[in-house]
Design an enzyme around this catalytic site. Structure first.
Site, PDB file in Angstrom:
ATOM      1  N   ASP A 119      -9.201  14.619  -4.344  1.00 40.96           N
ATOM      2  CA  ASP A 119      -8.746  13.251  -4.629  1.00 40.96           C
ATOM      3  C   ASP A 119      -8.798  12.984  -6.135  1.00 40.96           C
ATOM      4  O   ASP A 119      -7.802  12.616  -6.756  1.00 40.96           O
ATOM      5  CB  ASP A 119      -9.669  12.318  -3.816  1.00 40.96           C
ATOM      6  CG  ASP A 119      -9.802  10.893  -4.299  1.00 40.96           C
ATOM      7  OD1 ASP A 119     -10.534  10.132  -3.641  1.00 40.96           O
ATOM      8  OD2 ASP A 119      -9.214  10.500  -5.304  1.00 40.96           O
ATOM      9  N   ARG A 140      -2.698   0.992  -4.471  1.00 41.37           N
ATOM     10  CA  ARG A 140      -2.564  -0.470  -4.476  1.00 41.37           C
ATOM     11  C   ARG A 140      -2.905  -0.979  -5.873  1.00 41.37           C
ATOM     12  O   ARG A 140      -3.635  -0.325  -6.617  1.00 41.37           O
ATOM     13  CB  ARG A 140      -3.542  -1.125  -3.511  1.00 41.37           C
ATOM     14  CG  ARG A 140      -3.466  -0.716  -2.082  1.00 41.37           C
ATOM     15  CD  ARG A 140      -4.482  -1.542  -1.262  1.00 41.37           C
ATOM     16  NE  ARG A 140      -5.622  -0.795  -0.815  1.00 41.37           N
ATOM     17  CZ  ARG A 140      -6.721  -1.358  -0.299  1.00 41.37           C
ATOM     18  NH1 ARG A 140      -6.807  -2.669  -0.195  1.00 41.37           N
ATOM     19  NH2 ARG A 140      -7.715  -0.614   0.123  1.00 41.37           N
ATOM     20  N   HIS A 199       0.848  -1.191   0.000  1.00 39.44           N
ATOM     21  CA  HIS A 199       0.000   0.000   0.000  1.00 39.44           C
ATOM     22  C   HIS A 199       0.886   1.244   0.000  1.00 39.44           C
ATOM     23  O   HIS A 199       1.864   1.306   0.749  1.00 39.44           O
ATOM     24  CB  HIS A 199      -0.853  -0.062   1.275  1.00 39.44           C
ATOM     25  CG  HIS A 199      -1.828   1.051   1.450  1.00 39.44           C
ATOM     26  ND1 HIS A 199      -1.463   2.364   1.628  1.00 39.44           N
ATOM     27  CD2 HIS A 199      -3.178   1.038   1.530  1.00 39.44           C
ATOM     28  CE1 HIS A 199      -2.531   3.109   1.778  1.00 39.44           C
ATOM     29  NE2 HIS A 199      -3.595   2.327   1.732  1.00 39.44           N
ATOM     30  N   ASP A 219     -10.364  19.094   0.136  1.00 38.77           N
ATOM     31  CA  ASP A 219     -10.219  19.117   1.594  1.00 38.77           C
ATOM     32  C   ASP A 219      -8.761  19.405   1.919  1.00 38.77           C
ATOM     33  O   ASP A 219      -7.892  19.347   1.037  1.00 38.77           O
ATOM     34  CB  ASP A 219     -10.681  17.791   2.224  1.00 38.77           C
ATOM     35  CG  ASP A 219      -9.924  16.584   1.701  1.00 38.77           C
ATOM     36  OD1 ASP A 219     -10.563  15.632   1.198  1.00 38.77           O
ATOM     37  OD2 ASP A 219      -8.674  16.580   1.801  1.00 38.77           O
ATOM     38  N   LYS A 253      -6.425  -0.566  -7.910  1.00 39.87           N
ATOM     39  CA  LYS A 253      -7.304   0.407  -7.271  1.00 39.87           C
ATOM     40  C   LYS A 253      -7.328   1.677  -8.114  1.00 39.87           C
ATOM     41  O   LYS A 253      -6.527   1.851  -9.024  1.00 39.87           O
ATOM     42  CB  LYS A 253      -6.816   0.726  -5.846  1.00 39.87           C
ATOM     43  CG  LYS A 253      -6.962  -0.435  -4.892  1.00 39.87           C
ATOM     44  CD  LYS A 253      -8.338  -0.516  -4.266  1.00 39.87           C
ATOM     45  CE  LYS A 253      -8.474   0.496  -3.148  1.00 39.87           C
ATOM     46  NZ  LYS A 253      -9.794   0.436  -2.489  1.00 39.87           N
ATOM     47  N   CYS A 289      -3.749  12.133  -3.432  1.00 33.48           N
ATOM     48  CA  CYS A 289      -2.878  12.138  -2.249  1.00 33.48           C
ATOM     49  C   CYS A 289      -1.680  11.219  -2.448  1.00 33.48           C
ATOM     50  O   CYS A 289      -0.619  11.447  -1.857  1.00 33.48           O
ATOM     51  CB  CYS A 289      -3.630  11.798  -0.970  1.00 33.48           C
ATOM     52  SG  CYS A 289      -4.125  10.062  -0.798  1.00 33.48           S
ATOM     53  N   TYR A 290      -1.817  10.196  -3.329  1.00 32.94           N
ATOM     54  CA  TYR A 290      -0.688   9.312  -3.596  1.00 32.94           C
ATOM     55  C   TYR A 290       0.405  10.018  -4.392  1.00 32.94           C
ATOM     56  O   TYR A 290       1.510   9.502  -4.514  1.00 32.94           O
ATOM     57  CB  TYR A 290      -1.134   8.015  -4.271  1.00 32.94           C
ATOM     58  CG  TYR A 290      -1.955   7.155  -3.343  1.00 32.94           C
ATOM     59  CD1 TYR A 290      -3.319   6.937  -3.567  1.00 32.94           C
ATOM     60  CD2 TYR A 290      -1.392   6.605  -2.182  1.00 32.94           C
ATOM     61  CE1 TYR A 290      -4.077   6.180  -2.681  1.00 32.94           C
ATOM     62  CE2 TYR A 290      -2.143   5.854  -1.301  1.00 32.94           C
ATOM     63  CZ  TYR A 290      -3.493   5.650  -1.556  1.00 32.94           C
ATOM     64  OH  TYR A 290      -4.245   4.912  -0.673  1.00 32.94           O
ATOM     65  N   ASP A 297      -5.815   8.446  -6.890  1.00 33.84           N
ATOM     66  CA  ASP A 297      -6.143   9.399  -5.818  1.00 33.84           C
ATOM     67  C   ASP A 297      -4.970  10.369  -5.729  1.00 33.84           C
ATOM     68  O   ASP A 297      -3.818   9.947  -5.624  1.00 33.84           O
ATOM     69  CB  ASP A 297      -6.336   8.652  -4.487  1.00 33.84           C
ATOM     70  CG  ASP A 297      -6.752   9.564  -3.331  1.00 33.84           C
ATOM     71  OD1 ASP A 297      -6.433  10.780  -3.365  1.00 33.84           O
ATOM     72  OD2 ASP A 297      -7.380   9.067  -2.380  1.00 33.84           O
ATOM     73  N   HIS A 315      -6.126  16.487   1.113  1.00 27.96           N
ATOM     74  CA  HIS A 315      -5.760  16.312  -0.292  1.00 27.96           C
ATOM     75  C   HIS A 315      -5.029  17.528  -0.845  1.00 27.96           C
ATOM     76  O   HIS A 315      -4.143  17.401  -1.682  1.00 27.96           O
ATOM     77  CB  HIS A 315      -6.989  15.968  -1.143  1.00 27.96           C
ATOM     78  CG  HIS A 315      -7.425  14.550  -0.987  1.00 27.96           C
ATOM     79  ND1 HIS A 315      -8.384  14.160  -0.085  1.00 27.96           N
ATOM     80  CD2 HIS A 315      -6.983  13.412  -1.590  1.00 27.96           C
ATOM     81  CE1 HIS A 315      -8.529  12.847  -0.143  1.00 27.96           C
ATOM     82  NE2 HIS A 315      -7.697  12.357  -1.040  1.00 27.96           N
TER      83      HIS A 315
END
Lengths: 365, 297
Positions: free
Chosen positions: A316, A268, A225, A323, A271, A276-277, A274, A326
């Site tokens: 995201d 992952r 992850h 937010d 998936k 934030c990654y 996003d 993010h």
């Protein structure tokens, strides 16, 4: 009655891809591009607000962060046991562009949260996550005053109290154990020159969290992850023990986190993307010692740019609301992809970290 | 739930009425309960009214870690009914499926009681909502190890793969199970090949396949692994079929093998194809690979 839900991976991925493709086409071709009717029903597409262009509107995000720092209001309810995060996320954005903040009020607030470690608010038990957010915030402010607030002896006692015999850490007394704890303990034990016995065996525990995919999971055998991979690898790098893991396998897993259609990262295998990654996965590239850029940085930056709210803040993915979390991690990821501003282990401005290093090394003598 | 008398406890305000930089605002009822909670953290009181207080507050915010510290002390010291507690935990989890604290709470209670009979069914429901819930799978790994459920779980995991062959959490779980079981790798290879045939573009199954073979030298001595030698199994021809179909995961595997077998030119050719046509988003990585391979030549 539990019904099998076939192929959820594909269905979800399809929706996100579809939205992103049409959004990208509209940015490329402008008014000329007419998306198909069905896309209006796509939840990732329908509420997306197009920007005039894909430049990074840092001034808007600074305004957004400033607002978040000063006016959380009733939205605190979900984060009432993580109030220091509400400082750190916007503060990191503001500090990245040298925006002045009220140091006094921030220090005063964080002092309330301190009790050897730091808790989620005044009178709460100490917890490694708010400890991380609080200490980083004080480091970001980078003054003698902000740094002298940190109770080093207290912090040391707190770290001892949450250490497990195998070198892993629980997040608070009687709390859960996972790689976040190891990362938080390692980076501060090293920075503040605390007792190294606290982190004895920690590198080996981290290494035991590498999976057959090459990434790292929360605990041994848990799925690889991005968040935990960052925590584990950043800690190993901090300890100069990266070679305990199979770096080739980590690298191969990591490059495959970049999504070919979207440009951003997922966390992952199989998936969805996003923003934030952009930090959790993106920063690992900065930590590898390969002297070239192994990712498609232009594609990553483009994805992050598409995740801007015209009024400020980042989200995201299209369809989601902006937010502070993010906004903070997308921007850290964005600037780190250019090797600018932030330190990839601590995720605070490099200038602040340098100041702190000098200060704490002086104290050591 | 009875309303308790708190008149003997002084409410402990967070910031003495002074607004902080965050300008926090609270619902009146919540603030009152939290004022008592803060007072309890100071006084260390363990009682039924404290236990009920944690229940009320958990319904406002299930991720309040302070409450679990207190609540678990109440459960133990007051000898409360843990079956009742599990009902509460189940309900709260369905409303807060991705909350760290409720899963840790569950883990600790099941660890005390050893009553794990319902757990697999519970996980089935949770995973019905999100088949990749990280907390659920992490908990499942603990449960399996703690109560030695490997034999039944190796059968159970097939459901998740059949339902969604792309579910990487399920494949990861399968790997975990087999590392702890004696199994016939030839049989497993057949299973993997069948899943690849069903969906050749599934990254999860290719990662899973490659995870069983050690090709390169670099090792992680702290990983608990089982590794087999690809030369001893009928795999390369199978993978080659998918190389011909331009499946990037197959090509990546063959590149690793070619380098190992010192067929550097072939490896470089495949990397070039990847970087230009098949996997262009990773062109920097494939170019870097080529430079590294050239150093080995």
């Amino acid at each position: 009655m539990i019904f099998k839900q076939y192929n959820r991976t594909d269905q979800e991925q399809e929706q996100v891809h579809s939205a992103l493709i049409h959004i990208q086409l509209q940015y490329n071709f402008g008014e000329q591009y007419q998306p198909p009717e069905e896309i209006q029903k796509n939840k990732y597409y329908q509420d997306y607000e197009f920007l005039d262009d894909l430049s990074m509107r840092i001034n808007k995000h600074i305004k957004y962060a400033n607002n978040k720092l000063h006016d959380v209001g009733k939205s605190i309810i979900g984060l009432d046991t993580g109030q220091p995060w509400c400082i750190y996320w916007p503060l990191n954005v503001l500090a990245s562009h040298n925006v002045q903040v009220d140091n006094q009020r921030i220090i005063q607030f964080l002092k309330y949260c301190q009790n050897e470690g730091f808790g989620g608010g005044h009178y709460q038990y100490s917890h490694l996550a708010p400890t991380y957010a609080s200490v980083l915030s004080l480091l970001i402010l980078a003054t003698e005053e902000s740094l002298s607030v940190i109770d080093l002896k207290g912090l040391e006692r707190f770290f001892w109290s949450v250490r497990l015999p195998n070198g892993s850490f629980i997040m608070h007394q009687n709390g859960e154990c996972d790689l976040r704890g190891a990362y938080i303990a390692v980076i501060f034990v090293k920075l503040f020159n605390l007792d190294e016995k606290i982190i004895e065996g920690t590198a080996e525990f981290i290494a035991s969290c590498q999976t057959y995919e090459g990434g790292l999971g929360s605990n041994p055998f848990s799925e690889a992850h991005g968040g935990y991979a960052f925590c584990g690898f950043a800690a190993l790098k901090c300890l100069e023990k990266q070679h305990l893991i199979n770096i080739d396998k980590l690298r191969e897993w990591l490059v495959n986190r970049q999504m070919e259609q979207e440009g951003g990262f997922n966390g992952r295998t199989n998936k969805v993307v996003d923003s934030c990654y952009s930090f959790w996965c993106g920063a690992i590239f900065n930590l590898l010692d390969d002297k070239v850029d192994l990712k498609d940085t232009a594609a990553l930056q483009k994805y992050i740019s598409m995740c801007q709210n015209p009024d400020g803040g980042l989200f995201d993915k299209p369809g989601k609301r902006a937010d502070a979390y993010h906004t903070s991690y997308s921007l850290s990821g964005y600037y780190l992809s250019k090797n600018e501003i932030f330190d990839p282990i601590y995720n605070i401005p490099k200038a602040s970290l340098e100041f702190a290093r000098a200060y704490f090394n002086d104290k050591k003598q | 739930m009875a309303e308790h008398d708190w008149s003997d406890v002084q409410r402990l305000k967070q910031y003495e009425g002074n607004p902080t930089i965050l300008n926090l605002k609270y619902d009146e009822k919540y603030e009152k309960l939290m004022d008592y909670c803060r007072a309890i953290i100071q006084s260390n009181e363990i009682s039924i009214r404290v236990y009920d207080l944690t229940t009320s507050l958990l319904n406002f915010n299930a991720s309040n870690y302070n409450l679990y510290i207190i609540r678990r002390k109440c459960l133990q010291q007051l000898n409360l009914d843990l079956d009742q507690e599990m009902k509460f935990v189940n309900d709260l989890t369905f409303k807060n499926e991705k909350c760290y604290q409720i899963w840790e709470h569950r883990r600790q209670i099941i660890d005390w009681t050893k009553k794990y009979d319902y757990e697999i069914q519970f996980l089935q429901e949770i995973l019905g909502s999100d088949n990749k819930n990280y907390h659920a799978w992490q908990y499942r790994i603990w449960l399996c190890q703690q109560f030695n459920l490997f034999d039944q779980e190796i059968k159970n995991v097939e459901y998740f793969i059949e339902e969604d062959v792309g579910n990487n959490s399920a494949w990861n779980y399968r790997y975990f199970l087999l590392v702890h079981l004696d199994f016939d790798f030839e049989q497993e290879l057949k299973y993997i090949k069948h899943q690849i045939e069903l969906k050749p573009t599934n990254e999860a199954v290719w990662n899973y396949l490659r995870g069983w073979f050690r090709v390169d030298e670099q090792q992680n001595k702290h990983q608990k692994f089982k590794q087999f030698k690809y030369q001893e199994y009928d795999i390369v021809d199978f993978v080659d079929k998918y190389v011909k179909e331009d499946v990037r995961f197959a090509i990546a595997f063959i590149i690793e093998i070619k380098v190992h077998e010192k067929q550097f030119e072939q490896a470089i050719q495949l990397c070039l194809r990847m970087g230009s046509d098949i996997d262009p988003i990773r062109h920097n990585y494939w170019n870097w690979k080529i430079e590294n391979i050239k150093k080995l030549q």
